[in-house]
Design a protein around this motif. Structure first.
Motif, PDB file in Angstrom:
ATOM      1  N   PRO A 103      25.895  39.649  83.664  1.00  0.00           N
ATOM      2  CA  PRO A 103      27.082  38.859  83.977  1.00  0.00           C
ATOM      3  C   PRO A 103      27.335  38.770  85.469  1.00  0.00           C
ATOM      4  O   PRO A 103      27.821  37.785  85.978  1.00  0.00           O
ATOM      5  N   GLY A 104      26.974  39.789  86.167  1.00  0.00           N
ATOM      6  CA  GLY A 104      27.249  39.790  87.583  1.00  0.00           C
ATOM      7  C   GLY A 104      26.180  39.125  88.418  1.00  0.00           C
ATOM      8  O   GLY A 104      26.234  39.157  89.635  1.00  0.00           O
ATOM      9  N   ASP A 105      25.233  38.562  87.723  1.00  0.00           N
ATOM     10  CA  ASP A 105      24.145  37.925  88.434  1.00  0.00           C
ATOM     11  C   ASP A 105      24.569  36.551  88.913  1.00  0.00           C
ATOM     12  O   ASP A 105      24.428  35.549  88.255  1.00  0.00           O
ATOM     13  N   HIS A 106      25.074  36.489  90.080  1.00  0.00           N
ATOM     14  CA  HIS A 106      25.517  35.224  90.642  1.00  0.00           C
ATOM     15  C   HIS A 106      24.367  34.590  91.405  1.00  0.00           C
ATOM     16  O   HIS A 106      24.535  33.985  92.437  1.00  0.00           O
ATOM     17  N   ALA A 107      23.225  34.770  90.854  1.00  0.00           N
ATOM     18  CA  ALA A 107      22.007  34.582  91.621  1.00  0.00           C
ATOM     19  C   ALA A 107      21.862  33.224  92.275  1.00  0.00           C
ATOM     20  O   ALA A 107      21.281  33.118  93.335  1.00  0.00           O
ATOM     21  N   SER A 108      22.355  32.215  91.627  1.00  0.00           N
ATOM     22  CA  SER A 108      22.018  30.895  92.125  1.00  0.00           C
ATOM     23  C   SER A 108      22.654  30.633  93.473  1.00  0.00           C
ATOM     24  O   SER A 108      23.850  30.483  93.614  1.00  0.00           O
ATOM     25  N   GLY A 109      21.802  30.571  94.457  1.00  0.00           N
ATOM     26  CA  GLY A 109      22.298  30.241  95.769  1.00  0.00           C
ATOM     27  C   GLY A 109      22.204  28.762  96.055  1.00  0.00           C
ATOM     28  O   GLY A 109      22.503  28.301  97.141  1.00  0.00           O
ATOM     29  N   LYS A 110      21.759  28.051  95.042  1.00  0.00           N
ATOM     30  CA  LYS A 110      21.567  26.633  95.249  1.00  0.00           C
ATOM     31  C   LYS A 110      22.897  25.907  95.303  1.00  0.00           C
ATOM     32  O   LYS A 110      23.832  26.216  94.586  1.00  0.00           O
ATOM     33  N   ASN A 111      22.945  24.963  96.172  1.00  0.00           N
ATOM     34  CA  ASN A 111      24.028  24.007  96.108  1.00  0.00           C
ATOM     35  C   ASN A 111      23.571  22.885  95.210  1.00  0.00           C
ATOM     36  O   ASN A 111      22.753  22.067  95.580  1.00  0.00           O
ATOM     37  N   ASN A 112      24.063  22.894  94.020  1.00  0.00           N
ATOM     38  CA  ASN A 112      23.553  21.915  93.073  1.00  0.00           C
ATOM     39  C   ASN A 112      24.494  20.734  92.919  1.00  0.00           C
ATOM     40  O   ASN A 112      24.604  20.130  91.876  1.00  0.00           O
ATOM     41  N   GLY A 113      25.162  20.419  93.967  1.00  0.00           N
ATOM     42  CA  GLY A 113      25.978  19.229  93.919  1.00  0.00           C
ATOM     43  C   GLY A 113      27.354  19.465  93.364  1.00  0.00           C
ATOM     44  O   GLY A 113      28.069  18.530  93.046  1.00  0.00           O
ATOM     45  N   ASN A 114      27.729  20.678  93.252  1.00  0.00           N
ATOM     46  CA  ASN A 114      29.052  20.967  92.722  1.00  0.00           C
ATOM     47  C   ASN A 114      29.995  21.337  93.858  1.00  0.00           C
ATOM     48  O   ASN A 114      30.656  22.362  93.844  1.00  0.00           O
ATOM     49  N   GLY A 115      30.053  20.474  94.827  1.00  0.00           N
ATOM     50  CA  GLY A 115      30.979  20.686  95.915  1.00  0.00           C
ATOM     51  C   GLY A 115      30.613  21.857  96.792  1.00  0.00           C
ATOM     52  O   GLY A 115      31.457  22.404  97.482  1.00  0.00           O
ATOM     53  N   GLY A 116      29.353  22.226  96.758  1.00  0.00           N
ATOM     54  CA  GLY A 116      28.925  23.321  97.588  1.00  0.00           C
ATOM     55  C   GLY A 116      29.258  24.679  97.022  1.00  0.00           C
ATOM     56  O   GLY A 116      28.934  25.689  97.618  1.00  0.00           O
ATOM     57  N   VAL A 117      29.899  24.699  95.868  1.00  0.00           N
ATOM     58  CA  VAL A 117      30.248  25.963  95.241  1.00  0.00           C
ATOM     59  C   VAL A 117      29.003  26.570  94.624  1.00  0.00           C
ATOM     60  O   VAL A 117      28.259  25.904  93.907  1.00  0.00           O
ATOM     61  N   LYS A 118      28.797  27.809  94.938  1.00  0.00           N
ATOM     62  CA  LYS A 118      27.662  28.493  94.335  1.00  0.00           C
ATOM     63  C   LYS A 118      27.965  28.739  92.867  1.00  0.00           C
ATOM     64  O   LYS A 118      29.017  29.298  92.521  1.00  0.00           O
ATOM     65  N   LEU A 119      27.064  28.353  92.055  1.00  0.00           N
ATOM     66  CA  LEU A 119      27.293  28.441  90.618  1.00  0.00           C
ATOM     67  C   LEU A 119      26.783  29.760  90.070  1.00  0.00           C
ATOM     68  O   LEU A 119      25.758  30.281  90.506  1.00  0.00           O
ATOM     69  N   ARG A 120      27.523  30.225  89.123  1.00  0.00           N
ATOM     70  CA  ARG A 120      27.128  31.459  88.463  1.00  0.00           C
ATOM     71  C   ARG A 120      25.956  31.208  87.541  1.00  0.00           C
ATOM     72  O   ARG A 120      25.807  30.134  86.950  1.00  0.00           O
ATOM     73  N   LYS A 121      25.171  32.229  87.375  1.00  0.00           N
ATOM     74  CA  LYS A 121      24.107  32.210  86.379  1.00  0.00           C
ATOM     75  C   LYS A 121      24.153  33.522  85.621  1.00  0.00           C
ATOM     76  O   LYS A 121      24.896  34.425  85.955  1.00  0.00           O
ATOM     77  N   GLY A 122      23.372  33.592  84.621  1.00  0.00           N
ATOM     78  CA  GLY A 122      23.323  34.815  83.839  1.00  0.00           C
ATOM     79  C   GLY A 122      24.316  34.814  82.698  1.00  0.00           C
ATOM     80  O   GLY A 122      24.823  33.767  82.275  1.00  0.00           O
ATOM     81  N   LEU A 123      24.550  35.961  82.202  1.00  0.00           N
ATOM     82  CA  LEU A 123      25.409  36.106  81.034  1.00  0.00           C
ATOM     83  C   LEU A 123      26.816  35.588  81.300  1.00  0.00           C
ATOM     84  O   LEU A 123      27.336  35.691  82.409  1.00  0.00           O
ATOM     85  N   TRP A 124      27.394  35.085  80.283  1.00  0.00           N
ATOM     86  CA  TRP A 124      28.767  34.593  80.371  1.00  0.00           C
ATOM     87  C   TRP A 124      29.728  35.751  80.134  1.00  0.00           C
ATOM     88  O   TRP A 124      29.559  36.538  79.211  1.00  0.00           O
ATOM     89  N   SER A 125      30.746  35.782  80.945  1.00  0.00           N
ATOM     90  CA  SER A 125      31.777  36.801  80.749  1.00  0.00           C
ATOM     91  C   SER A 125      32.764  36.308  79.696  1.00  0.00           C
ATOM     92  O   SER A 125      32.858  35.106  79.430  1.00  0.00           O
ATOM     93  N   PRO A 126      33.507  37.225  79.106  1.00  0.00           N
ATOM     94  CA  PRO A 126      34.537  36.815  78.143  1.00  0.00           C
ATOM     95  C   PRO A 126      35.544  35.842  78.758  1.00  0.00           C
ATOM     96  O   PRO A 126      36.027  34.934  78.059  1.00  0.00           O
ATOM     97  N   GLU A 127      35.862  36.021  80.007  1.00  0.00           N
ATOM     98  CA  GLU A 127      36.810  35.114  80.661  1.00  0.00           C
ATOM     99  C   GLU A 127      36.243  33.702  80.736  1.00  0.00           C
ATOM    100  O   GLU A 127      36.952  32.710  80.500  1.00  0.00           O
ATOM    101  N   GLU A 128      34.987  33.623  81.061  1.00  0.00           N
ATOM    102  CA  GLU A 128      34.347  32.301  81.115  1.00  0.00           C
ATOM    103  C   GLU A 128      34.313  31.661  79.736  1.00  0.00           C
ATOM    104  O   GLU A 128      34.569  30.461  79.585  1.00  0.00           O
ATOM    105  N   ASP A 129      34.013  32.478  78.774  1.00  0.00           N
ATOM    106  CA  ASP A 129      34.010  31.954  77.412  1.00  0.00           C
ATOM    107  C   ASP A 129      35.384  31.408  77.044  1.00  0.00           C
ATOM    108  O   ASP A 129      35.503  30.332  76.457  1.00  0.00           O
ATOM    109  N   ASP A 130      36.404  32.157  77.375  1.00  0.00           N
ATOM    110  CA  ASP A 130      37.769  31.722  77.061  1.00  0.00           C
ATOM    111  C   ASP A 130      38.081  30.391  77.731  1.00  0.00           C
ATOM    112  O   ASP A 130      38.661  29.490  77.115  1.00  0.00           O
ATOM    113  N   LYS A 131      37.708  30.295  78.969  1.00  0.00           N
ATOM    114  CA  LYS A 131      37.970  29.051  79.690  1.00  0.00           C
ATOM    115  C   LYS A 131      37.278  27.870  79.024  1.00  0.00           C
ATOM    116  O   LYS A 131      37.873  26.810  78.844  1.00  0.00           O
TER     117      LYS A 131
END
Length: 369
Positions: free
Chosen positions: A4-32
């Motif tokens: 879950p803590g693997d925020h590995a993606s350093g790519k800017n994939n066109g999402n406003g420059g926000v680094k996107l999370r990768k890896g397991l989904w946290s319960p909070e993300e699931d809820d959202k």
DNA sequence: AATGTGGGCAACCGCCAACCG
DNA sequence: ACGGTTGGCGGTTGCCCACAT
């Protein structure tokens, strides 16, 4: 699986420059994601990701929703009926997991794929490892079919995109069904007139002629009693088990129907051919449009002449039937030629037509799509 | 109890087709 | 017609965990 803590993606994939999370989904993300989906429904997935406040790419959200969060998902182990259906569908569709999943409510393609690769495939391989190496030689004419070997044969055929073959005496048909990774859902058929047994095409091509095949009585598409007189199978799911278990589950009547649907040609083409009164010495093939499969097929068998190959590779309309009136020979692995038949005829059918047959499964309590 | 090993499975990757401007 | 975007799909990866040694 990623942490879950693997925020590995350093790519800017066109999402406003926000680094996107990768890896397991946290319960909070699931809820959202759940809250957003239940409130707003599915839209553009990149919008879902953005509007739900998730630092995930749309693709990841889609995958998470489809494979895990969707409320109609059925969790837990696959039932024997589901296993049976998966095998059946896989015999028809190959690795088209999404199409298989579409026919298993509450199951995802990923789940089925994992189940197949981890469980079913393993069982098939383990069964093949225990099979008799002589299962397909000529001595079989007086011996029962080796289910394990058949399973291995079908497994190999599946790996090569050739899903199965059925040889039939009274109705004179062989069928092999192939998987295809292409978008084409077209299948092909040739029919032949020989002995009455389901038999792995690969074994036939490598080890013997149709004349070497074990014989069952001619009682329709497949002599169930002969084939089912073998020793009991030790599991629900090897490919031969597919036949046996289906037989046991569905009874003789449905067994025949099942076989026609999955290992032979579905009724539509069998009937059409028989109605044309040109059954004898026909060969049923099915082949993928996948070039690798085709290469393998051609290399191993040399069964079909160039005319047929051309025809098979063509984009002719489905449910076509042609008569080549040419003799066809097959060459086994040792280079031995054997005659498959004459008055070769080709039949194509749409796999979607095949799938109608699946609806006859008694345990399917839902509407097929 | 510690370590090794293999299976299960969630998630990612890469490709492809459809869609849209 | 063309290029970019998106969604869908199958293949693959890699972590977790149960089980064996």
């Amino acid at each position: 699986m990623r942490k879950p803590g693997d925020h590995a993606s350093g790519k800017n994939n066109g999402n406003g420059g926000v680094k996107l999370r990768k890896g397991l989904w946290s319960p909070e993300e699931d809820d959202k994601l759940i809250n957003y989906m239940l409130t707003n429904g599915q839209g553009c997935w990149s919008d879902v990701a953005r509007n739900a406040g998730l630092q995930r790419c749309g693709k990841s959200c889609r995958l998470r929703w489809i494979n895990y969060l969707r409320p109609d998902l059925k969790r837990g182990a696959f039932s024997p009926q589901e296993e049976e259906l998966i095998i059946h569908l896989h015999s028809l569709l190959g690795n088209r997991w999404s199409q298989i999943a579409a026919r298993l409510p509450g199951r995802t393609d990923n789940e089925i794929k994992n189940f197949w690769n981890s469980t079913i495939k393993k069982r098939l391989k383990s069964s093949s490892s225990t099979s008799s190496p002589n299962a397909s030689d000529s001595s079989l004419s007086t011996e029962p079919i080796d289910h394990q070997a058949m399973g291995a044969g079908f497994m190999a055929m599946q790996d090569q995109g050739i899903m199965g073959m059925y040889v039939n005496n009274s109705s004179s048909s062989w069928t092999s069904l192939s998987s295809s990774s292409s978008s084409s859902m077209r299948s092909m058929a040739l029919l032949t007139h020989h002995q009455d047994i389901m038999y792995p095409l690969s074994n036939m091509l490598n080890h013997g002629t149709p004349m070497d095949m074990p014989t069952c009585a001619s009682t329709g598409y497949l002599d169930a009693s002969s084939c089912m007189s073998m020793e009991p199978l030790d599991g629900m799911v090897n490919v031969d088990g597919l036949v046996s278990e289906s037989y046991g589950m569905l009874g003789d009547h449905n067994f025949n129907g099942l076989l026609q649907g999955e290992l032979s040609v579905p009724s539509l083409e069998s009937i059409s051919i028989e109605e044309n009164g040109q059954i004898s010495e026909d060969v049923v093939f099915d082949r993928s449009t996948n070039s690798n499969n085709n290469d393998h097929f051609d290399h191993n068998s040399h069964i079909i002449n160039s005319h047929i190959i051309e025809r098979i590779n063509s984009s002719a309309p489905v449910n076509n039937c042609i008569n080549t009136s040419k003799k066809v020979e097959a060459v086994d692995g040792a280079g031995t030629k054997w005659e498959v038949g004459e008055d070769l005829r080709l039949v194509e059918w749409d796999v979607e037509d095949l799938m109608r047959d699946v609806s006859s499964f008694p345990f399917i309590d839902h509407q097929l799509e």
